[in-house]
Design a protein around this motif. Structure first.
Motif: not given
Lengths: 368, 602
Positions: B182-208
């Motif tokens: 997701a980061k490889h392909f969408g790391g520069l997207l101007p809106f957040p990509i949130r990934i959750s797995h179990g209890k872990v939540n993460q925005v993978i493109n914070e820096h853009g």
């Protein structure tokens, strides 16, 4: 000091990293000389195979012919020692260029083609490549009937391992149709190349230039200039592709982009003067002549170009239209009569005499 | 009657996965691309709509892992599902009137199929943002069948896609892998990509994109640029150059490569299209000469070809390319003013590239020429240093000629430059037009003209010798002369020019050619002004051996000696010997041995 073979290998590797042209050629020539000095036949052979290619694509067909002759002699002396494929492959380049020299007589060119045919047959070739080359040669010599016949032969012959690549054959089709004045067919043939579906090391470079005139003759100045924009970018920087540059000058002149045409003339005239290829010179001078005619028509008195040292016009820093025109006319007549005498027809003289008819297709299309 | 082709979807998927797509991981790209396009489409309807992409990864024990991706984009109506999701080769993203073709990323209508490469079932829930439509559930199987039903669940507008890992494809559903992709392909997207797995939540493109960030100061900016380069290219670059072009709406960074590259090596730039990774191998974005950089850019308004490796060659691309080239040029010019040490480092590393550019770009030439290093008869020096001491650019066009000439010119106090290395002669020749210096190609044949002539009485001494030399060297089309020059250890200097070399190689080929080719070579050698002589040999009267030879009366010895001096001077100048000359060398050596033995015996 490096081992001899290492030293030669390095030179050839450095050459491989460069684009075709005098710089690359100088490196390969040096490799050949070093191999020769040390009397290393296999190394000399290998280096000369590279030299033929560098010379052909670096616009020194004369050097290619000399190196090729050497290769052929060495090969014939010891046919089992060397690989025949590369030699036969480069024979095509050689025969694609012999007609450019009017000092090589017609009979001798025919003999060369016979020689090539024998060697190709011995190699099990279908002769597809032979007919392609025959066709292109007939065009170079202004022989319409011969070109048509060879083209038909080529179409009915299956391709084989010695055939020119598909993109090159297709590009040749474009030129053939232009030569036979069938512009619609030329554009049809150019399409797969212009759409990016076919390419090789000299295509689409050649095709963009080849499509300019047929587009203009079909009244499509817009497409003609698009071809210029896309195609000139690919070759403008290089010292080769002189006939293609000539086609762009014609296109720019006929679309009334005169300052751009003059810029090309200024930039590439030294290359034309330095060229050893009389046929390329002819094309370039004829294009320049068309441009000057147009400048004169617009009342221009001088041509705003830098005069190369080699061009001895005397005096003025900027040549007058009249003086440069006179110089071009003399050159063109000399070249045309040399070619026509060899070819046994009047096709070159006719092009010089009738160049003004090209203005029939003139259509202003200003480039931004 | 007309018949329709029967299409085997399984076969098509196999084709796609094995040929069209680079690897199974592209399903992440295709899903993100659809989501992004859907968000763009919704933003056209509702100004200010804020995009959001979510991914959920579920790994339940004993069950195949699943991945869900959702977006809050425009969604699909039931009719649109039939038309677009289930018709191969028809994209909902073909340009409508008033939209440009580049508004959407996906254009080929095959994106969703890529999911079958990793999943045996695709389930899509969608609700269109258009008024009065109901939500739909679409379930597709790789045998080419699907079900579609309207559902009355109250969904927010947008689309959810559910995939279940095929046996053997579980690795592509690992949380770490999904995040990475997701980061490889969408790391520069101007809106957040949130990934959750179990209890872990993460925005993978914070820096853009680092070029869109705000920085406190230039140092921080510069560091962020280089960090980004290190992260995506795994290299420590010499510098990062901002790139921006209005045409094509391009923005990004060019990194100066820390290693040298050849002119013909493949340019591979990393290009994002509308902030989605398009390719890591785009070739035609920067000018050809810009091979000393590797770029990472986003383009919003350029059209990619189906191969994703290049853009369509249109006017927009051409303007963009020129503008990006200007960015690089300005950068180098700035360096010349502000940081010459860095410039020197770049020049020494990328000298080939820089020399090549300087031969074709006048403005650039004026800028860098003084920093370039050349070999001269006084050792290596920059052109700037040479220029401080000399008004005339004196150079020899080939390395071998330089070797011949430099020794002599050195002894005569003249500095010459070796123009034999790649691009050097071209660069030196341009000094006349661009730097207003006189240039002089040192023609080795002309060099001997500057040597001291013999006095009258000396001329008498050498007359016999010279006549003998003329006779001996005539078959080799070489013209002899005797003069006085330094260094006196050098008995003879053989010189030839480009034309002479050409004819030497022509003769060399002709010696072994068959009659047909011998004829061709004869034709080829026909020039306007036929040349009888194509080389010179200048014997050095200061040399003791030559001096003594001038008094030798024995014709045989004199001829043989001249021949041997001729051959030696050829070899010194690295000229290959022809068959004729080789024979001469063999004969000469044998007769010298015979003389030696004869002298001993007598």
């Amino acid at each position: 000091m490096l081992e001899l073979s290492e030293q030669i290998k390095e030179l050839l590797e450095e050459a491989e990293g460069l684009e075709h042209g005098p710089v690359q050629l100088a490196l390969v020539e040096r490799a050949v000389e070093i191999a020769d000095v040390h009397n290393e036949l296999d190394v000399s052979f290998h280096a000369r195979v590279t030299l033929v290619e560098a010379a052909i694509f670096g616009d020194r067909p004369d050097i290619a012919l000399i190196a090729f002759s050497w290769l052929l002699s060495k090969f014939d002396a010891e046919p089992d020692r060397f690989d025949s494929f590369e030699l036969l492959w480069s024979y095509k380049w050689i025969l694609g260029h012999v007609a450019l020299f009017p000092t090589i007589p017609k009979d001798r060119i025919d003999d060369l083609f016979d020689d090539m045919k024998l060697r190709y047959k011995a190699e099990g070739s279908t002769l597809h490549a032979y007919w392609t080359l025959r066709r292109d040669n007939a065009q170079s010599m202004g022989d319409k009937a011969g070109a048509k016949k060879a083209h038909a032969k080529m179409l009915s012959t299956p391709r084989d391992h010695l055939s020119n690549c598909l993109a090159c054959v297709q590009d040749g089709n474009v030129d053939l149709h232009v030569f036979l004045n069938d512009d619609a067919a030329a554009i049809q043939a150019a399409k797969p190349i212009l759409n990016g579906k076919m390419s090789c090391s000299v295509v689409p470079e050649c095709t963009y230039a080849g499509a300019v005139l047929p587009f203009l003759r079909l009244g499509n100045a817009k497409r003609a200039m698009e071809c210029f924009a896309s195609g000139y970018r690919l070759i403008g920087r290089q010292s080769t592709f002189l006939p293609q540059k000539a086609k762009y000058i014609v296109g720019l002149t006929l679309t009334d982009n005169l300052s751009r045409a003059v810029k090309l003339l200024d930039r590439h005239l030294p290359e034309a003067l330095d060229s050893v290829d009389p046929s390329a010179k002819f094309e370039f001078y004829l294009a320049a002549r068309l441009l000057l005619e147009k400048l004169a028509e617009n009342g221009k008195k001088t041509v705003p170009i830098r005069v190369p040292k080699k061009l001895e016009l005397g005096g003025e820093s900027k040549p007058t239209v009249a003086v440069l025109t006179g110089w071009l006319d003399t050159e063109l007549q000399g070249l045309a009569s040399a070619f026509d005498a060899r070819n046994g027809n009047k096709s070159f003289a006719k092009r010089v005499r009738d160049f003004r008819t090209m203005f029939e297709y003139a259509k202003p299309y200003p480039m931004t | 009657m007309d018949h329709k082709f029967q299409i085997n979807l399984g076969g098509i998927i196999d084709l796609l996965s094995n040929h069209l797509y680079s690897g199974p991981e592209v399903f992440v790209r295709e899903l993100m691309q659809n989501a992004t396009d859907a968000i763009t489409a919704r933003q056209r309807l509702e100004q200010g709509h804020v995009g959001d992409i979510r991914m959920e990864i579920h790994h339940a024990k004993g069950k195949a892992p699943t991945v869900m991706m959702s977006d809050n984009g425009i969604g699909l109506t039931p009719e649109e599902v039939h038309t677009f999701l289930a018709t191969i080769g028809l994209s909902s993203k073909r340009a409508l009137d008033g939209e440009s073709q580049t508004d959407y990323i996906g254009q080929f209508g095959i994106g969703i199929l890529s999911c079958f490469v990793v999943s045996d079932a695709i389930t899509v829930y969608s609700k269109s943002a258009k008024a009065n439509t109901s939500a739909v559930e679409w379930k597709a199987k790789p045998d080419g069948t699907y079900t579609l039903k309207e559902i009355d669940r109250d969904l927010e507008p947008g689309t959810q896609v559910w995939l279940t890992a095929k046996p053997g494809c579980e690795e592509h559903f690992e949380p770490g892998r999904v995040k990475e992709l997701a980061k490889h392909f969408g790391g520069l997207l101007p809106f957040p990509i949130r990934i959750s797995h179990g209890k872990v939540n993460q925005v993978i493109n914070e820096h853009g994109a680092p070029w869109r960030e705000k920085y406190k100061n230039d140092r921080e900016r510069y560091k962020s640029y280089l960090d980004f380069g290190r992260e995506i290219f795994e290299a420590d670059f010499l510098d990062a150059i901002p790139l921006k072009s209005k045409a094509g709406d391009v923005e990004g960074l060019a990194y100066v490569l820390p290693y040298a590259v050849t002119l013909t090596s493949k340019r591979a730039h990393r290009v994002y299209l509308k902030n989605m990774l398009l390719s890591e191998n785009v070739e035609n974005l920067l000018p050809d000469w810009a091979f000393f950089v590797k770029a990472a850019v986003n383009a919003n308004d350029l059209r990619p070809t189906a191969s994703r490796e290049s853009f369509y060659e249109d006017a927009k691309l051409q303007t963009a390319r020129e503008t990006l080239g200007d960015c690089l040029r300005t950068y180098l010019m700035d360096l010349a003013e502000k940081d010459t040490r860095k410039l020197d480092r770049i020049i020494s590393l990328h000298s080939m590239a820089i020399k090549s550019l300087a031969t074709t770009d006048d403005e650039f030439y004026r800028l860098v020429m003084d920093w370039l290093v050349f070999e001269t008869s006084q050792g290596e020096m920059t052109f700037g240093d040479y220029r401080k001491q000399h008004d005339v650019v004196r150079y020899v066009p080939t390395v071998d000629q330089f070797r011949q000439v430099s020794r002599v010119s050195q002894a005569h106090g003249q500095v010459v430059i070796n123009g034999g290395y790649t691009y050097d002669a071209e660069l030196l020749a341009k000094a006349e037009a661009l730097l207003d210096m006189t240039t002089e190609v040192v023609d080795p044949t002309a060099l001997s003209q500057s040597f001291d002539e013999l006095e009258l009485h000396e001329q008498d001494t050498v007359a016999e010798f010279l006549r003998a030399a003329e006779t001996v060297l005539k078959p080799f089309r070489c013209e002899p002369d005797v003069k006085k020059y330094k260094p006196k250890e050098l008995p003879a200097l053989y010189t030839t020019n480009t034309e002479g070399r050409f004819f030497r190689s022509l003769e060399q080929s002709k010696e072994i050619a068959n009659p047909l080719w011998s004829g061709v070579l004869d034709n080829l050698g026909k020039k306007d002004k036929p040349q009888a002589i194509f080389a010179h040999i200048c014997f050095n009267f200061e040399n003791p051996l030559v001096h003594r030879l001038c008094t030798v009366k024995d014709r045989a010895i004199l001829h043989r000696s001249i021949q041997m001096l001729y051959l030696q001077s050829l070899l010194l100048g690295h000229h290959p010997l022809s068959v004729k000359e080789m024979t001469l060398l063999n004969e000469g050596l044998l007769s010298l041995i015979e003389w030696g033995i004869g002298m001993k015996e007598s």
